[in-house]
Design an enzyme around this catalytic site. Structure first.
Site, PDB file in Angstrom:
ATOM      1  N   ASN A  13       0.908  -1.173   0.000  1.00 40.33           N
ATOM      2  CA  ASN A  13       0.000   0.000   0.000  1.00 40.33           C
ATOM      3  C   ASN A  13       0.931   1.203   0.000  1.00 40.33           C
ATOM      4  O   ASN A  13       1.701   1.381   0.963  1.00 40.33           O
ATOM      5  CB  ASN A  13      -0.839  -0.091   1.265  1.00 40.33           C
ATOM      6  N   CYS A  75      -5.415   5.783   8.457  1.00 44.84           N
ATOM      7  CA  CYS A  75      -4.716   4.908   7.509  1.00 44.84           C
ATOM      8  C   CYS A  75      -3.724   4.081   8.310  1.00 44.84           C
ATOM      9  O   CYS A  75      -2.778   4.646   8.875  1.00 44.84           O
ATOM     10  CB  CYS A  75      -4.008   5.742   6.442  1.00 44.84           C
ATOM     11  N   HIS A 168     -15.672   0.753   7.274  1.00 49.57           N
ATOM     12  CA  HIS A 168     -15.396  -0.512   6.579  1.00 49.57           C
ATOM     13  C   HIS A 168     -16.629  -1.405   6.549  1.00 49.57           C
ATOM     14  O   HIS A 168     -17.358  -1.467   7.550  1.00 49.57           O
ATOM     15  CB  HIS A 168     -14.254  -1.263   7.276  1.00 49.57           C
ATOM     16  N   GLU A 217     -10.600  -0.096  -1.665  1.00 54.87           N
ATOM     17  CA  GLU A 217     -10.524   1.062  -0.768  1.00 54.87           C
ATOM     18  C   GLU A 217     -11.339   2.252  -1.294  1.00 54.87           C
ATOM     19  O   GLU A 217     -11.305   2.567  -2.495  1.00 54.87           O
ATOM     20  CB  GLU A 217      -9.072   1.520  -0.588  1.00 54.87           C
ATOM     21  N   CYS A 226      -4.422  -3.081   2.987  1.00 51.68           N
ATOM     22  CA  CYS A 226      -5.143  -1.997   3.658  1.00 51.68           C
ATOM     23  C   CYS A 226      -5.055  -2.269   5.157  1.00 51.68           C
ATOM     24  O   CYS A 226      -5.570  -3.300   5.613  1.00 51.68           O
ATOM     25  CB  CYS A 226      -6.592  -1.960   3.194  1.00 51.68           C
ATOM     26  N   GLY A 229      -8.320  -1.797   6.936  1.00 54.67           N
ATOM     27  CA  GLY A 229      -9.173  -2.859   6.400  1.00 54.67           C
ATOM     28  C   GLY A 229      -8.850  -4.203   7.029  1.00 54.67           C
ATOM     29  O   GLY A 229      -9.743  -5.002   7.315  1.00 54.67           O
TER      30      GLY A 229
END
Ligand SMILES: N[C@H](CCC[C@H](N)C(=O)O)C(=O)O
Length: 287
Positions: A13, A75, A168, A217, A226, A229
């Site tokens: 990522n 993040c 999410h 995403e 993620c 995630g």
């Protein structure tokens, strides 16, 4: 405008990291989209801004922008790169820091094995905390979780909803490689039930301590990994009785470890890599 940046990634990522501790951050949405563009600019899933702390009990402030230019709350892979960045560049001598985000304080800590462990705070599940508009949605209980039926892309998708600061929706699938990520992902990302859109996780439980995950995403499309995630998927799996309190999730870009004690106020811990790829300078047009 000449912009100095550092390119980093956490399990694939990838991020553009900008040190804004000495100069105010003033980029426009179009400029953010330009530098994140993989053909016209540098290219990245997200842009991470390092700012001075605004409160006495934190070390830094952390702002995050998706590839589409939108500012978001959290993040996880970026948090690991943030900690690596500020330590390696001498902005701090601490290996464990407290970082202010739009949705609370996170605490990344550089580990001796080179990975970074982040206290991501407690997950939240109430629809209003996601946010999720439940009007007209069927739902059912599964162990200690609630699943919501989100009709999208021709499928009746039963999703868990989790906020890690950012929203999410997680569905369990039999085989992540066969999951309709590129069709169901954007259809749920932009579904009216999610007024702030949503990140969409496709989780395959392999054992009580192992899983596979792909994430579409919000604002970036499918990424190689993620972090939030992975936290959301692990927590949803634990609440659904699929996982123990420590789990490793294999994503296309690498492996992430998630730990959660299952209590309502217990923090989720995310452990994984953080790599610096290169530094550079780009001439950003006034757009
Ligand atoms: N796309 C996410 C932000 C980046 C999250 C992800 N890259 C991570 O590592 O947590 C959102 O719109 O909420």
């Amino acid at each position: 405008m000449k912009l100095q940046f550092t390119k980093m990634h956490g399990a694939g990522n990838d991020f553009i990291v900008i040190d804004s501790t000495e100069a105010p951050f003033t980029m426009t949405t179009n400029q953010l989209r330009f530098i994140a563009d993989r053909h016209l600019g540098i290219g990245a899933d997200q842009i991470l801004i390092v700012e001075k702390a605004r409160t006495p009990d934190t070390d830094f402030r952390y702002r995050i922008f998706n590839q589409d230019g939108g500012e978001v709350e959290m993040c996880g892979n970026g948090a690991r790169c943030f900690a690596r960045y500020v330590y390696d560049r001498g902005l701090t001598t601490k290996k464990k820091i407290r970082v202010e985000t739009m949705k609370g304080i996170i605490q990344p800590e550089l580990q001796d094995d080179g990975r970074v462990k982040v206290d991501m705070g407690a997950p939240r599940f109430r629809p209003e905390e996601i946010p999720l508009n439940t009007t007209g949605l069927s739902h059912l209980s599964r162990a200690s979780d609630t699943l919501w039926e989100v009709k999208a892309a021709g499928y009746n998708n039963w999703v868990s909803v989790v906020s890690m600061g950012n929203p999410h929706a997680v569905m369990v699938v039999g085989d992540v490689e066969q999951a309709p990520v590129s069709t169901v992902g954007p259809a749920i990302e932009n579904h009216p039930a999610f007024p702030e859109r949503v990140n969409v996780g496709f989780l395959q439980a392999v054992s009580r301590t192992e899983g596979k995950l792909r994430v579409w995403e919000r604002g970036a499309g499918e990424t190689l990994a993620c972090g939030t995630g992975a936290c959301a998927a692990a927590v949803a799996g634990m609440r659904r009785g699929l996982f123990d309190s420590e789990v490793e999730l294999q994503m296309h870009g690498g492996r992430l470890r998630i730990e959660w004690d299952g209590t309502p106020t217990g923090s989720v811990f995310l452990i994984g890599p953080a790599a610096t790829v290169f530094t550079g300078e780009i001439d950003v047009p006034a757009i």
